[in-house]
Enzyme design. Sequence first.
Site, PDB file in Angstrom:
ATOM      1  N   ARG A 169       0.882  -1.196   0.058  1.00 43.84           N
ATOM      2  CA  ARG A 169       0.094   0.100  -0.023  1.00 43.84           C
ATOM      3  C   ARG A 169       0.998   1.362  -0.104  1.00 43.84           C
ATOM      4  O   ARG A 169       0.331   2.333   0.475  1.00 43.84           O
ATOM      5  CB  ARG A 169      -1.025   0.119   1.344  1.00 43.84           C
ATOM      6  CG  ARG A 169      -2.162  -0.943   1.093  1.00 43.84           C
ATOM      7  CD  ARG A 169      -3.286  -0.888   2.099  1.00 43.84           C
ATOM      8  NE  ARG A 169      -4.234  -1.912   1.967  1.00 43.84           N
ATOM      9  CZ  ARG A 169      -4.270  -2.897   2.754  1.00 43.84           C
ATOM     10  NH1 ARG A 169      -3.398  -3.249   3.639  1.00 43.84           N
ATOM     11  NH2 ARG A 169      -5.072  -3.726   2.251  1.00 43.84           N
ATOM     12  N   LYS A 213       3.749  11.218 -11.567  1.00 46.53           N
ATOM     13  CA  LYS A 213       3.043  10.299 -12.242  1.00 46.53           C
ATOM     14  C   LYS A 213       3.640   9.211 -12.615  1.00 46.53           C
ATOM     15  O   LYS A 213       4.932   8.998 -13.138  1.00 46.53           O
ATOM     16  CB  LYS A 213       2.668  11.321 -13.518  1.00 46.53           C
ATOM     17  CG  LYS A 213       1.656  12.545 -13.173  1.00 46.53           C
ATOM     18  CD  LYS A 213       1.547  13.372 -14.425  1.00 46.53           C
ATOM     19  CE  LYS A 213       0.951  12.547 -15.421  1.00 46.53           C
ATOM     20  NZ  LYS A 213       0.662  13.516 -16.712  1.00 46.53           N
ATOM     21  N   GLU A 271      11.407  17.029 -24.955  1.00 43.41           N
ATOM     22  CA  GLU A 271      10.764  17.382 -23.661  1.00 43.41           C
ATOM     23  C   GLU A 271      11.317  18.820 -23.151  1.00 43.41           C
ATOM     24  O   GLU A 271      10.699  19.472 -22.615  1.00 43.41           O
ATOM     25  CB  GLU A 271      10.681  16.175 -22.707  1.00 43.41           C
ATOM     26  CG  GLU A 271       9.931  15.072 -22.962  1.00 43.41           C
ATOM     27  CD  GLU A 271       8.495  15.232 -22.807  1.00 43.41           C
ATOM     28  OE1 GLU A 271       8.054  16.209 -22.451  1.00 43.41           O
ATOM     29  OE2 GLU A 271       7.754  14.360 -22.964  1.00 43.41           O
ATOM     30  N   LYS A 321       8.866  22.453 -14.357  1.00 41.40           N
ATOM     31  CA  LYS A 321       7.962  21.348 -14.053  1.00 41.40           C
ATOM     32  C   LYS A 321       7.584  21.364 -12.332  1.00 41.40           C
ATOM     33  O   LYS A 321       6.494  21.103 -12.028  1.00 41.40           O
ATOM     34  CB  LYS A 321       8.574  20.017 -14.265  1.00 41.40           C
ATOM     35  CG  LYS A 321       7.370  18.998 -14.114  1.00 41.40           C
ATOM     36  CD  LYS A 321       7.684  17.597 -14.876  1.00 41.40           C
ATOM     37  CE  LYS A 321       6.588  16.709 -14.685  1.00 41.40           C
ATOM     38  NZ  LYS A 321       6.729  15.527 -15.306  1.00 41.40           N
ATOM     39  N   GLU A 353      -2.977  17.038 -11.617  1.00 44.22           N
ATOM     40  CA  GLU A 353      -3.552  17.492 -12.914  1.00 44.22           C
ATOM     41  C   GLU A 353      -4.873  17.710 -12.927  1.00 44.22           C
ATOM     42  O   GLU A 353      -5.562  17.280 -13.931  1.00 44.22           O
ATOM     43  CB  GLU A 353      -2.913  16.417 -13.943  1.00 44.22           C
ATOM     44  CG  GLU A 353      -2.702  17.000 -15.228  1.00 44.22           C
ATOM     45  CD  GLU A 353      -2.336  15.914 -16.326  1.00 44.22           C
ATOM     46  OE1 GLU A 353      -2.880  15.816 -17.362  1.00 44.22           O
ATOM     47  OE2 GLU A 353      -1.308  15.189 -16.082  1.00 44.22           O
ATOM     48  N   ARG A 371      -1.507  22.036 -14.744  1.00 45.23           N
ATOM     49  CA  ARG A 371      -0.451  20.866 -14.840  1.00 45.23           C
ATOM     50  C   ARG A 371      -0.741  20.190 -16.288  1.00 45.23           C
ATOM     51  O   ARG A 371       0.320  19.813 -17.098  1.00 45.23           O
ATOM     52  CB  ARG A 371      -0.238  19.877 -13.916  1.00 45.23           C
ATOM     53  CG  ARG A 371       0.739  18.655 -14.081  1.00 45.23           C
ATOM     54  CD  ARG A 371       0.757  17.958 -12.947  1.00 45.23           C
ATOM     55  NE  ARG A 371       1.942  16.805 -13.419  1.00 45.23           N
ATOM     56  CZ  ARG A 371       2.413  15.892 -12.314  1.00 45.23           C
ATOM     57  NH1 ARG A 371       2.054  16.084 -10.950  1.00 45.23           N
ATOM     58  NH2 ARG A 371       3.138  15.222 -12.499  1.00 45.23           N
ATOM     59  N   ASN A 377       1.328  18.651 -21.073  1.00 49.32           N
ATOM     60  CA  ASN A 377       1.076  17.593 -22.122  1.00 49.32           C
ATOM     61  C   ASN A 377       0.866  18.364 -23.466  1.00 49.32           C
ATOM     62  O   ASN A 377       0.504  17.754 -24.485  1.00 49.32           O
ATOM     63  CB  ASN A 377      -0.447  17.103 -21.708  1.00 49.32           C
ATOM     64  CG  ASN A 377      -0.375  16.075 -20.694  1.00 49.32           C
ATOM     65  OD1 ASN A 377       0.474  15.174 -20.609  1.00 49.32           O
ATOM     66  ND2 ASN A 377      -1.025  16.388 -19.702  1.00 49.32           N
ATOM     67  N   HIS A 437       1.555  16.112 -26.389  1.00 52.68           N
ATOM     68  CA  HIS A 437       1.078  14.627 -26.032  1.00 52.68           C
ATOM     69  C   HIS A 437      -0.076  14.015 -26.620  1.00 52.68           C
ATOM     70  O   HIS A 437      -0.081  12.765 -26.588  1.00 52.68           O
ATOM     71  CB  HIS A 437       1.420  14.346 -24.428  1.00 52.68           C
ATOM     72  CG  HIS A 437       2.559  14.703 -23.832  1.00 52.68           C
ATOM     73  ND1 HIS A 437       3.552  15.869 -24.369  1.00 52.68           N
ATOM     74  CD2 HIS A 437       3.520  13.859 -23.261  1.00 52.68           C
ATOM     75  CE1 HIS A 437       4.698  15.650 -23.717  1.00 52.68           C
ATOM     76  NE2 HIS A 437       4.651  14.606 -22.934  1.00 52.68           N
ATOM     77  N   HIS A 451       0.779  10.415 -28.039  1.00 53.21           N
ATOM     78  CA  HIS A 451       0.361   9.301 -27.412  1.00 53.21           C
ATOM     79  C   HIS A 451      -0.553   8.699 -28.484  1.00 53.21           C
ATOM     80  O   HIS A 451      -0.357   7.359 -28.527  1.00 53.21           O
ATOM     81  CB  HIS A 451      -0.311   9.793 -26.190  1.00 53.21           C
ATOM     82  CG  HIS A 451       0.433  10.130 -25.106  1.00 53.21           C
ATOM     83  ND1 HIS A 451      -0.265  10.411 -24.021  1.00 53.21           N
ATOM     84  CD2 HIS A 451       1.781  10.091 -24.833  1.00 53.21           C
ATOM     85  CE1 HIS A 451       0.737  10.749 -23.048  1.00 53.21           C
ATOM     86  NE2 HIS A 451       1.987  10.466 -23.653  1.00 53.21           N
ATOM     87  N   HIS A 459       8.903   7.731 -27.466  1.00 55.25           N
ATOM     88  CA  HIS A 459       8.056   8.697 -26.780  1.00 55.25           C
ATOM     89  C   HIS A 459       8.412  10.222 -27.139  1.00 55.25           C
ATOM     90  O   HIS A 459       7.568  10.951 -27.522  1.00 55.25           O
ATOM     91  CB  HIS A 459       8.049   8.619 -25.330  1.00 55.25           C
ATOM     92  CG  HIS A 459       7.167   9.759 -24.723  1.00 55.25           C
ATOM     93  ND1 HIS A 459       5.811   9.776 -24.902  1.00 55.25           N
ATOM     94  CD2 HIS A 459       7.624  10.616 -23.818  1.00 55.25           C
ATOM     95  CE1 HIS A 459       5.363  10.699 -24.162  1.00 55.25           C
ATOM     96  NE2 HIS A 459       6.583  11.387 -23.612  1.00 55.25           N
TER      97      HIS A 459
END
Length: 375
Positions: free
Chosen positions: A129, A151, A193, A234, A244, A248, A252, A255, A259, A273
Amino acid sequence: MTAEAAAARIAVRVELGTRSYDILIGRGLLDVAGSEIAARLPGARAAVVTDRNVAAAQLPRLAASLAAAGIEVVPVIIAPGEASKSFGMLEHVVRQVLAARLERRDVVIALGGGVIGDLTGFASAIVRRGMRFVQIPTSLLAQVDSSVGGKTGINTPEGKNLVGAFHQPELVLADTGALDTLSPREFRAGYAEVAKYGLINDAPFFAWLEANWRGIFAGGPEREHAVATSCRSKAKVVAADEHETGERALLNLGHTFGHALEAATHYSDRLVHGEGVSIGMVLAHRFSARMNLCSPDDGRRVARHLAEVGLPTEMRQIPGELPDADGLMALIAQDKKVSRGTLTFILTHGIGESFIARDVPPAEVRAFLRETLEA
């Protein structure tokens, strides 16, 4: 670490209250990782998750540093590549950590690029956990983006990073010397990036990159400056919007298109990527111009710079066949930024002037993709 390297170290703080942490940036940090971790997590044992390629290049240095600090190490070595961000590999990593009998107050260390960081972070978020977690990114992409902000996740056939959790690290150690071992393709992919941070909200930084990118690639002091500038950008966004729900999402940029292209190529080496992000950022600027939000010159400038460093900027540069516009739209519809069926894109009013565009008309996106694929 030499005195010169220690003096050149840059620290960036991610401010999240009691969960705040440091990003340390500079050459030689792998050699002092043990003392940095022991100072923050005294008495912890460690699992180090890495891939075969990074293990050969960097694991001996890290293991020696951890041993010198009295940290017991359990290595977990997996196959390299985006295909490892899967349910099957997640189970493997979790079971290896459990088999080593590591406890909640021990630490799981991600040594590698974005795939390793995302997978390891997710595993550490769910095993027992939630275990403590340290990022040691060894790719440019991971140092400036995926290692910062918490993330984590894995891919599924439906799309990229659709299963995961927010789980902040205790520490990020970005050894910029480790980037010397990257292939040119990997380094270029990470650079996309870096450029993104200029395109989002820092036009002077993008102009600096246009003038100084060669020093970044050559390993000069420009490299540390670029990594630190990206991480500061960032860190500021993450501190303001950790999960997000607002600002935030600007991170992206490129992206949503990128993606979809990665999913269309089945996360293979046809398109890594950062290459998808490169093409995606050009498409975002061109689509913005099509919607009369910015000048077409902005898209041309972005494409010119990314092409100059060797990145792809056109869908036709992707090897093999791509889905048609309808097929790409189906992949875009699975993106995490879709809300109640409406499309959200990061669009722009110009270089450094990106914004969150909600309720983007799907018909406009479909027509734009069709025109681009047929060009």
